[in-house]
Write an enzyme that holds these catalytic residues in place. Structure first.
Site, PDB file in Angstrom:
ATOM      1  N   LYS A   1      -3.308   8.762  11.897  1.00 55.59           N
ATOM      2  CA  LYS A   1      -4.557   8.280  12.549  1.00 55.59           C
ATOM      3  C   LYS A   1      -5.456   9.761  12.790  1.00 55.59           C
ATOM      4  O   LYS A   1      -6.742   9.311  12.533  1.00 55.59           O
ATOM      5  CB  LYS A   1      -4.438   7.509  13.815  1.00 55.59           C
TER       6      LYS A   1
ATOM      7  N   MET B   1       0.882  -1.233   0.046  1.00 59.23           N
ATOM      8  CA  MET B   1      -0.067  -0.198   0.079  1.00 59.23           C
ATOM      9  C   MET B   1       0.840   1.423   0.144  1.00 59.23           C
ATOM     10  O   MET B   1       0.442   2.473  -0.132  1.00 59.23           O
ATOM     11  CB  MET B   1      -0.955  -0.022   1.087  1.00 59.23           C
TER      12      MET B   1
ATOM     13  N   TYR C   1       2.820   8.577  13.329  1.00 57.18           N
ATOM     14  CA  TYR C   1       1.606   7.549  13.309  1.00 57.18           C
ATOM     15  C   TYR C   1       0.486   8.274  13.887  1.00 57.18           C
ATOM     16  O   TYR C   1      -0.513   8.130  13.263  1.00 57.18           O
ATOM     17  CB  TYR C   1       2.140   6.303  14.327  1.00 57.18           C
TER      18      TYR C   1
ATOM     19  N   GLY D   1      -7.414   0.784  21.979  1.00 62.39           N
ATOM     20  CA  GLY D   1      -6.394   0.916  22.887  1.00 62.39           C
ATOM     21  C   GLY D   1      -5.223   0.021  22.502  1.00 62.39           C
ATOM     22  O   GLY D   1      -5.243  -0.616  21.568  1.00 62.39           O
TER      23      GLY D   1
ATOM     24  N   SER E   1      -7.110   4.472  16.223  1.00 61.97           N
ATOM     25  CA  SER E   1      -6.468   4.006  17.411  1.00 61.97           C
ATOM     26  C   SER E   1      -6.668   5.249  18.434  1.00 61.97           C
ATOM     27  O   SER E   1      -7.092   6.460  18.046  1.00 61.97           O
ATOM     28  CB  SER E   1      -4.781   4.107  17.290  1.00 61.97           C
TER      29      SER E   1
ATOM     30  N   ASP F   1       2.020  -8.956  18.140  1.00 61.77           N
ATOM     31  CA  ASP F   1       3.626  -8.884  18.272  1.00 61.77           C
ATOM     32  C   ASP F   1       4.149  -7.482  18.100  1.00 61.77           C
ATOM     33  O   ASP F   1       5.156  -7.053  18.643  1.00 61.77           O
ATOM     34  CB  ASP F   1       4.224  -9.812  17.295  1.00 61.77           C
TER      35      ASP F   1
ATOM     36  N   HIS G   1      -4.540  -2.036   7.507  1.00 62.55           N
ATOM     37  CA  HIS G   1      -3.196  -2.126   7.403  1.00 62.55           C
ATOM     38  C   HIS G   1      -2.416  -0.996   8.024  1.00 62.55           C
ATOM     39  O   HIS G   1      -2.849   0.350   8.030  1.00 62.55           O
ATOM     40  CB  HIS G   1      -2.709  -2.414   6.396  1.00 62.55           C
TER      41      HIS G   1
HETATM   42  N1  LIG Z   1      -2.087  -3.384  18.107  1.00 59.59           N
HETATM   43  C1  LIG Z   1      -2.133  -2.181  18.615  1.00 59.59           C
HETATM   44  O1  LIG Z   1      -1.757  -2.016  19.856  1.00 59.59           O
HETATM   45  C2  LIG Z   1      -3.047  -1.227  18.185  1.00 59.59           C
HETATM   46  C3  LIG Z   1      -3.680  -0.229  18.874  1.00 59.59           C
HETATM   47  C4  LIG Z   1      -4.422   0.643  18.178  1.00 59.59           C
HETATM   48  C5  LIG Z   1      -4.745   0.617  16.920  1.00 59.59           C
HETATM   49  N2  LIG Z   1      -4.116  -0.384  16.218  1.00 59.59           N
HETATM   50  C6  LIG Z   1      -4.405  -0.499  14.911  1.00 59.59           C
HETATM   51  O2  LIG Z   1      -4.985  -1.666  14.500  1.00 59.59           O
HETATM   52  C7  LIG Z   1      -4.587  -1.762  13.019  1.00 59.59           C
HETATM   53  C8  LIG Z   1      -3.976  -3.558  12.864  1.00 59.59           C
HETATM   54  O3  LIG Z   1      -2.808  -3.196  13.982  1.00 59.59           O
HETATM   55  P1  LIG Z   1      -1.698  -4.595  14.150  1.00 59.59           P
HETATM   56  O4  LIG Z   1      -1.352  -4.332  15.357  1.00 59.59           O
HETATM   57  O5  LIG Z   1      -2.773  -6.145  14.107  1.00 59.59           O
HETATM   58  O6  LIG Z   1      -0.774  -4.554  13.230  1.00 59.59           O
HETATM   59  P2  LIG Z   1       0.355  -5.834  12.930  1.00 59.59           P
HETATM   60  O7  LIG Z   1       0.191  -6.810  13.550  1.00 59.59           O
HETATM   61  O8  LIG Z   1       1.435  -4.824  12.608  1.00 59.59           O
HETATM   62  O9  LIG Z   1      -0.237  -5.977  11.081  1.00 59.59           O
HETATM   63  C9  LIG Z   1      -0.091  -4.990  10.228  1.00 59.59           C
HETATM   64  C10 LIG Z   1      -0.562  -5.694   8.929  1.00 59.59           C
HETATM   65  O10 LIG Z   1      -0.559  -4.685   8.110  1.00 59.59           O
HETATM   66  C11 LIG Z   1       0.297  -5.197   6.752  1.00 59.59           C
HETATM   67  N3  LIG Z   1       1.353  -4.056   6.097  1.00 59.59           N
HETATM   68  C12 LIG Z   1       2.384  -3.830   6.736  1.00 59.59           C
HETATM   69  N4  LIG Z   1       2.606  -2.926   5.610  1.00 59.59           N
HETATM   70  C13 LIG Z   1       2.261  -2.892   4.903  1.00 59.59           C
HETATM   71  C14 LIG Z   1       2.032  -2.095   3.590  1.00 59.59           C
HETATM   72  N5  LIG Z   1       3.135  -1.373   3.066  1.00 59.59           N
HETATM   73  N6  LIG Z   1       1.108  -2.600   2.678  1.00 59.59           N
HETATM   74  C15 LIG Z   1       0.407  -3.272   2.776  1.00 59.59           C
HETATM   75  N7  LIG Z   1      -0.094  -3.970   4.080  1.00 59.59           N
HETATM   76  C16 LIG Z   1       1.009  -3.673   4.790  1.00 59.59           C
HETATM   77  C17 LIG Z   1       0.978  -6.447   7.591  1.00 59.59           C
HETATM   78  O11 LIG Z   1       1.309  -7.579   6.372  1.00 59.59           O
HETATM   79  P3  LIG Z   1       2.673  -7.661   5.699  1.00 59.59           P
HETATM   80  O12 LIG Z   1       3.763  -7.490   6.510  1.00 59.59           O
HETATM   81  O13 LIG Z   1       2.552  -8.998   5.317  1.00 59.59           O
HETATM   82  O14 LIG Z   1       2.530  -6.449   4.563  1.00 59.59           O
HETATM   83  C18 LIG Z   1      -0.067  -6.965   8.521  1.00 59.59           C
HETATM   84  O15 LIG Z   1      -1.002  -7.821   7.850  1.00 59.59           O
HETATM   85  C19 LIG Z   1      -3.624  -0.829  12.709  1.00 59.59           C
HETATM   86  O16 LIG Z   1      -4.705   0.014  12.135  1.00 59.59           O
HETATM   87  C20 LIG Z   1      -3.416  -0.186  13.862  1.00 59.59           C
HETATM   88  O17 LIG Z   1      -3.076   1.308  13.864  1.00 59.59           O
HETATM   89  C21 LIG Z   1      -3.334  -1.247  16.670  1.00 59.59           C
END
Ligand SMILES: NC(=O)c1ccc[n+]([C@@H]2O[C@H](COP(=O)([O-])OP(=O)(O)OC[C@H]3O[C@@H](n4cnc5c(N)ncnc54)[C@H](OP(=O)(O)O)[C@@H]3O)[C@@H](O)[C@H]2O)c1
Ligand SMILES: *[C@@H]1O[C@H](CO)[C@@H](O)[C@H](O)[C@H]1NC(C)=O
Ligand SMILES: *[C@@H]1O[C@H](CO)[C@@H](O)[C@H](O)[C@H]1NC(C)=O
Length: 289
Positions: A186, A92, A182, A215, A169, A220, A119
């Site tokens: 958002k 993306m 970041y 939150g 977030s 990982d 993503h």
């Molecule tokens: N985890 C938290 O604490 C948290 C808190 C608040 C909000 N969020 C939100 O929740 C959502 C998911 O977070 P997550 O923690 O599950 O993230 P994650 O585990 O790091 O997963 C990120 C996903 O995005 C894909 N991705 C990374 N770079 C990309 C690129 N350049 N193009 C297309 N796809 C890409 C990754 O797959 P590939 O590497 O295969 O591309 C993976 O499937 C995000 O919007 C995040 O802001 C997370």
């Protein structure tokens, strides 16, 4: 009880009732055969959403960059009950990918009931180091690609009375240290999609937009990012976060908060501007800098 206590108590009760009814009105059967495009589906919350949608019998197109990992998720989704499932590897950060991905999904599924934008590009959890190029890149991945995916999908979502789901977030409502770029991406999502929601209503276009305020979740990447830097915070399970997003968007809630009490954190943030920044900074480990 002090007036503040009363207000808190009342909002707590109202929110509790609302949460109860939201949960109550979610009918998993409504997702059987639903056509879903899901981004960031190879890991973390996106992967968990893929499994839930599969269990509910949805027809799904998954996307992320890593093909081999997507294949594994697809296999598991099939064992869980997905009616149809496809994947398309896409990066993306490339401006031409969003339209390709939407075209692929529409071609495979024949329409779209949910577009779930989830993503994010690699997040640096550190002090601002002046790297403007990184911020530009992250804006492309976390924000502009969301705009482009939405633009390509809107006509189909309108035809199919579908829903747009944007994963954001708490850091898109309340700025925190170490998250300059970041946080900006958002906040941008909130601005764009909350404005677009008004316009769709004004034009009587029947497309719901659900913005998800999450939150700390135990993925990982998130745990690795904050290790030793953020104190006294517990991460919530990714599978539960995924279900909150899915049920909230299925019932067309405007903003999903997970955990649910984050909504109160946001109210308190606005209501008590005096000491809030100091309190917030107390969650960070100054000696890790
Ligand atoms: N985890 C938290 O604490 C948290 C808190 C608040 C909000 N969020 C939100 O929740 C959502 C998911 O977070 P997550 O923690 O599950 O993230 P994650 O585990 O790091 O997963 C990120 C996903 O995005 C894909 N991705 C990374 N770079 C990309 C690129 N350049 N193009 C297309 N796809 C890409 C990754 O797959 P590939 O590497 O295969 O591309 C993976 O499937 C995000 O919007 C995040 O802001 C997370
Ligand atoms: C919009 O679509 C939903 C189904 O997604 C339906 O329940 C609702 O009645 C529709 N509203 C209007 C104004 O057409
Ligand atoms: C705070 O950061 C320092 C330096 O990186 C580290 O040694 C320490 O363990 C951290 N404190 C906590 C509670 O994680």
């Amino acid at each position: 009880m002090k007036p503040v206590g009363k207000v808190l108590c009342a909002t707590g009760i109202i929110a509790g009732v609302l949460v109860f009814f939201w949960k109550d009105s979610f009918n998993p059967e409504s997702l059987s055969g639903a056509r879903v495009l899901l981004t960031g589906a190879s890991a973390g919350i996106g992967e968990q959403m893929a499994y839930h949608y599969a269990r509910f019998g949805a027809e799904i197109v998954l996307t992320a960059r890593r093909e081999a990992v997507l294949q594994k998720v697809v296999e598991k989704c099939l064992t869980l009950g997905a009616k149809k499932i496809f994947y398309i590897p896409a990066d993306m950060s490339s401006p031409s990918e969003p339209e390709k991905v939407v075209q692929f999904a529409v071609q495979k599924l024949g329409g779209l009931d949910y577009v779930v934008l989830n993503h994010i590009g690699m997040t640096r959890f550190q002090m601002w180091d002046g790297d403007v190029e990184y911020t530009r890149w992250l804006m492309q991945v976390n924000f502009f690609s969301y705009v482009a995916l939405t633009t390509a999908a809107l006509p189909i979502l309108e035809r199919d009375k579908g829903s747009l789901v944007v994963v954001s977030s708490l850091i898109g409502k309340i700025p925190t240290p170490f998250t300059t770029s970041y946080s900006a991406t958002k906040f941008a999502l909130d601005g764009f999609f909350s404005s677009l929601r008004h316009e769709l209503v004004m034009q009587k276009r029947n497309i719901s937009i659900t913005l998800c305020i999450l939150g700390l979740i135990d993925t990982d990447t998130a745990l690795e990012n904050i290790r030793g830097k953020v104190l006294h915070l517990t991460a919530s399970p990714a599978s539960e976060a995924a279900l909150a997003i899915i049920s909230g968007s299925a019932t067309q809630v405007q903003e999903v908060f997970y955990p649910w009490w984050l909504q109160h954190v946001c109210y308190l943030w606005v209501l008590f501007p005096c000491n809030r920044d100091q309190v917030l900074r107390s969650y960070y480990n100054y000696s890790s800098l």
